[in-house]
Design a protein around this motif. Structure first.
Motif, PDB file in Angstrom:
ATOM      1  N   THR A   1      -7.447  -8.935 -10.081  1.00 30.38           N
ATOM      2  CA  THR A   1      -8.209  -8.665  -8.741  1.00 30.38           C
ATOM      3  C   THR A   1      -7.441  -7.797  -7.523  1.00 30.38           C
ATOM      4  O   THR A   1      -8.173  -6.620  -7.329  1.00 30.38           O
ATOM      5  CB  THR A   1      -8.344  -9.918  -8.180  1.00 30.38           C
ATOM      6  OG1 THR A   1      -9.189 -10.757  -9.166  1.00 30.38           O
ATOM      7  CG2 THR A   1      -9.381  -9.732  -7.025  1.00 30.38           C
ATOM      8  N   LEU A   2      -6.265  -7.896  -7.579  1.00 28.31           N
ATOM      9  CA  LEU A   2      -5.190  -7.143  -6.801  1.00 28.31           C
ATOM     10  C   LEU A   2      -5.200  -5.695  -7.348  1.00 28.31           C
ATOM     11  O   LEU A   2      -5.233  -4.657  -6.625  1.00 28.31           O
ATOM     12  CB  LEU A   2      -3.946  -7.754  -6.284  1.00 28.31           C
ATOM     13  CG  LEU A   2      -3.898  -9.184  -5.728  1.00 28.31           C
ATOM     14  CD1 LEU A   2      -2.578  -9.505  -5.453  1.00 28.31           C
ATOM     15  CD2 LEU A   2      -4.561  -8.597  -4.212  1.00 28.31           C
ATOM     16  N   ALA A   3      -4.786  -5.639  -8.580  1.00 27.70           N
ATOM     17  CA  ALA A   3      -4.669  -4.430  -9.374  1.00 27.70           C
ATOM     18  C   ALA A   3      -5.905  -3.388  -9.287  1.00 27.70           C
ATOM     19  O   ALA A   3      -5.924  -2.307  -8.908  1.00 27.70           O
ATOM     20  CB  ALA A   3      -4.208  -4.709 -10.872  1.00 27.70           C
ATOM     21  N   ASP A   4      -7.016  -4.138  -9.461  1.00 25.39           N
ATOM     22  CA  ASP A   4      -8.316  -3.261  -9.336  1.00 25.39           C
ATOM     23  C   ASP A   4      -8.571  -2.809  -7.879  1.00 25.39           C
ATOM     24  O   ASP A   4      -9.481  -1.813  -7.708  1.00 25.39           O
ATOM     25  CB  ASP A   4      -9.585  -4.318  -9.810  1.00 25.39           C
ATOM     26  CG  ASP A   4      -9.579  -4.630 -11.238  1.00 25.39           C
ATOM     27  OD1 ASP A   4      -8.956  -3.689 -11.927  1.00 25.39           O
ATOM     28  OD2 ASP A   4     -10.113  -5.703 -11.774  1.00 25.39           O
ATOM     29  N   ALA A   5      -8.088  -3.401  -6.840  1.00 28.11           N
ATOM     30  CA  ALA A   5      -8.286  -2.836  -5.505  1.00 28.11           C
ATOM     31  C   ALA A   5      -7.069  -2.086  -5.212  1.00 28.11           C
ATOM     32  O   ALA A   5      -7.078  -1.897  -3.976  1.00 28.11           O
ATOM     33  CB  ALA A   5      -8.532  -4.169  -4.580  1.00 28.11           C
ATOM     34  N   ASP A   6      -6.044  -1.861  -6.100  1.00 29.24           N
ATOM     35  CA  ASP A   6      -4.983  -0.930  -5.726  1.00 29.24           C
ATOM     36  C   ASP A   6      -4.198  -1.402  -4.752  1.00 29.24           C
ATOM     37  O   ASP A   6      -3.586  -0.913  -3.896  1.00 29.24           O
ATOM     38  CB  ASP A   6      -5.611   0.331  -5.397  1.00 29.24           C
ATOM     39  CG  ASP A   6      -6.140   1.318  -6.483  1.00 29.24           C
ATOM     40  OD1 ASP A   6      -5.570   1.056  -7.733  1.00 29.24           O
ATOM     41  OD2 ASP A   6      -7.147   1.932  -6.253  1.00 29.24           O
ATOM     42  N   ILE A   7      -3.915  -2.700  -4.665  1.00 29.31           N
ATOM     43  CA  ILE A   7      -3.196  -3.577  -3.808  1.00 29.31           C
ATOM     44  C   ILE A   7      -1.732  -4.037  -4.525  1.00 29.31           C
ATOM     45  O   ILE A   7      -2.224  -5.068  -5.487  1.00 29.31           O
ATOM     46  CB  ILE A   7      -3.888  -4.725  -3.242  1.00 29.31           C
ATOM     47  CG1 ILE A   7      -5.217  -4.142  -2.180  1.00 29.31           C
ATOM     48  CG2 ILE A   7      -2.939  -5.334  -2.282  1.00 29.31           C
ATOM     49  CD1 ILE A   7      -5.759  -5.271  -1.692  1.00 29.31           C
ATOM     50  N   PRO A   8      -0.649  -3.429  -4.328  1.00 27.95           N
ATOM     51  CA  PRO A   8       0.407  -4.048  -5.105  1.00 27.95           C
ATOM     52  C   PRO A   8       0.743  -5.426  -4.978  1.00 27.95           C
ATOM     53  O   PRO A   8       0.728  -5.988  -3.659  1.00 27.95           O
ATOM     54  CB  PRO A   8       1.416  -3.022  -4.686  1.00 27.95           C
ATOM     55  CG  PRO A   8       1.037  -2.514  -3.135  1.00 27.95           C
ATOM     56  CD  PRO A   8      -0.424  -2.473  -3.410  1.00 27.95           C
ATOM     57  N   PHE A   9       1.434  -6.075  -5.822  1.00 26.19           N
ATOM     58  CA  PHE A   9       1.742  -7.416  -5.773  1.00 26.19           C
ATOM     59  C   PHE A   9       3.278  -7.507  -5.834  1.00 26.19           C
ATOM     60  O   PHE A   9       3.763  -7.273  -7.053  1.00 26.19           O
ATOM     61  CB  PHE A   9       1.102  -8.329  -6.756  1.00 26.19           C
ATOM     62  CG  PHE A   9       1.451 -10.044  -6.746  1.00 26.19           C
ATOM     63  CD1 PHE A   9       0.988 -10.817  -5.726  1.00 26.19           C
ATOM     64  CD2 PHE A   9       2.431 -10.285  -7.675  1.00 26.19           C
ATOM     65  CE1 PHE A   9       1.207 -12.063  -5.686  1.00 26.19           C
ATOM     66  CE2 PHE A   9       2.602 -11.768  -7.636  1.00 26.19           C
ATOM     67  CZ  PHE A   9       2.066 -12.701  -6.664  1.00 26.19           C
ATOM     68  N   LEU A  10       3.835  -7.714  -4.821  1.00 26.05           N
ATOM     69  CA  LEU A  10       5.375  -7.651  -4.576  1.00 26.05           C
ATOM     70  C   LEU A  10       5.960  -9.189  -4.681  1.00 26.05           C
ATOM     71  O   LEU A  10       5.605  -9.842  -3.754  1.00 26.05           O
ATOM     72  CB  LEU A  10       5.861  -6.782  -3.592  1.00 26.05           C
ATOM     73  CG  LEU A  10       5.275  -5.329  -3.570  1.00 26.05           C
ATOM     74  CD1 LEU A  10       5.700  -4.728  -2.302  1.00 26.05           C
ATOM     75  CD2 LEU A  10       5.476  -4.648  -4.548  1.00 26.05           C
TER      76      LEU A  10
END
Length: 442
Positions: free
Chosen positions: A71-80
């Motif tokens: 879901t984050l990847a599809d929104a172009d939000i990196p998960f660090l």
């Protein structure tokens, strides 16, 4: 302005109170955080460790995590993220797998640039290895206006701290504007050496002692300031805390009367009993709460009730005395006696017992592999054989490694209300080196 969502201690896979519904609750809480991140269009989600409750999550837990991270990847939000003590393994980490899938970035000594913020990471490091730790980080990129460190552990100046934050900040090769932390399940923020140090808290209640609402932090970096705000999660499982102070002539009827004052539908119900009233049977109260729709019910009777039989009261009203007598007969090593002391320390939250013992055993063995060898020369009546009861009687305070919770890594189980964590025994750790760099923990 750069905006990041700071979360941690999601403990995915934790089947609290042996309830499948509670296991799902932890996943749904993480999903709520990610959905908030997408709705707010943040620049990154930063996770400060203990993504999983156990270093061996099930396939179902992994599938659920991958779905949410997509879901984050599809929104172009990196998960660090960094690795916490609950999930840490000796070899490759689960974060490495998610990184290979393009769903996460494992933070380390080299910065990850989020707009104008350089984000560094430091995985959980056992206490026995921190004295040799050298806080060496790669230089801050020229494009960065701020630098922040993400880590997992019990840092000063917060409660139960065992990590010297001032040393970290003064010896670090990078001057950090903020330190974003996980491990302590209670959110808190302080300023230390002109640096903001903050805990985001856990996203679900991993222990009945965690009464505050769950949530996460929103951190905003502007040209000349850093703003840290707290946001609550409104859709987590309701916990109903029923506190009963029984008068001398009151008993189970009064407890059940208090329980009936609450809406218990689908809630986790924690009944805490104090006072002078008559003895009660916890199962009676728990069954009544379940009949009224509670998902889970636990009774924590904190009273020290006298036994009608004087002879029996000597043997059972003071269990520490009985244990102490037996301990003196066993010829245990000093290390084993220290673990005995830790397990029965009243100041240690029940949910943290397993994690604290695991950490202490690991630290002791790293210092001396023979630490748990029996002590054959110890006599049963040696005065140096003490337990928590002895120390409390002498007015001595007992110090432990515990947090707040993490097993953290909060967690839950106990004699009465909390439920002990289900984490497995620790994987072996490497012995400490003369000089240790951050790369050793990557």
């Amino acid at each position: 302005m750069t905006r990041v969502l700071h979360t941690g201690d999601t403990h995915l896979g934790y089947q609290q109170y042996n309830s499948p519904e509670r296991r799902q609750d932890f996943l749904e809480a993480f999903r709520s955080v990610v959905e908030d991140a997408v709705a707010d269009d943040v620049d990154a989600v930063i996770h400060a460790g203990d993504l999983f409750h156990d270093r061996r999550p099930s396939l179902v837990d992994l599938q659920g995590t991958v779905e949410i991270l997509r879901t984050l990847a599809d929104a172009d939000i990196p998960f660090l993220a960094v690795v916490g003590n609950h999930e840490g393994k000796r070899d490759a980490q689960w974060l490495d797998l998610f990184a290979d899938l393009g769903l996460a970035t494992r933070l380390g000594a080299d910065p990850e640039l989020v707009d104008d913020v350089a984000v560094y990471g430091l995985d959980f490091v056992p206490r026995s290895r921190r004295d040799d730790l050298e806080y060496e980080f790669a230089p801050v990129p020229e494009a960065a206006d701020h630098a922040t460190l993400v880590s997992h552990g019990l840092f000063e100046p917060f409660a139960h701290a065992d990590w010297d934050t001032e040393r970290l900040l003064t010896e670090s090769t990078v001057e950090f504007d903020a330190v974003l932390l996980g491990d302590n399940h209670k959110p808190d923020t302080a300023e230390l050496l002109d640096t903001w140090v903050t805990y985001c808290g856990s996203t679900e209640r991993a222990s009945a002692s965690e009464r505050e609402d769950r949530g996460y932090n929103l951190v905003e970096f502007t040209d000349d300031a850093i703003s840290i705000s707290r946001r609550g999660l409104t859709e987590t499982r309701e916990f109903v805390f029923v506190d009963v102070d029984l008068a001398e002539d009151e008993g189970v009827d009064r407890v059940q009367e208090r329980v009936r004052e609450y809406d218990l539908e689908d809630a986790v119900v924690i009944v805490t009993i104090e006072g002078d009233g008559r003895p009660i049977t916890p199962a009676t109260v728990e069954e009544a709460a379940i009949d009224r729709g509670a998902l889970v019910a636990r009774v924590n009777d904190r009273r020290e009730l006298p036994d009608d039989d004087e002879e029996l009261s000597v043997r059972f009203a003071d269990p520490d005395a009985a244990v102490r007598d037996r301990v003196r007969e066993l010829g245990l090593s000093d290390a084993a006696l220290e673990i005995d002391e830790t397990v029965r320390n009243d100041d240690l939250v029940d949910s943290n017992v397993r994690e604290t013992v695991e950490r202490r055993v690991r630290d002791i063995l790293e210092d001396d592999v023979a630490a748990f060898d029996p002590a054959p020369d110890r006599e049963p009546d040696d005065e140096d054989v003490t337990t928590v009861a002895d120390q409390l009687a002498d007015g001595a305070a007992t110090t432990t490694d515990a947090a707040t919770a993490s097993e953290s890594d909060g967690d839950a189980a106990s004699t009465g209300g909390d439920e002990q964590t289900e984490g497995t025994a620790a994987d072996g750790e490497r012995g400490a080196e003369d000089s240790t760099s951050l790369g050793d923990f990557a």
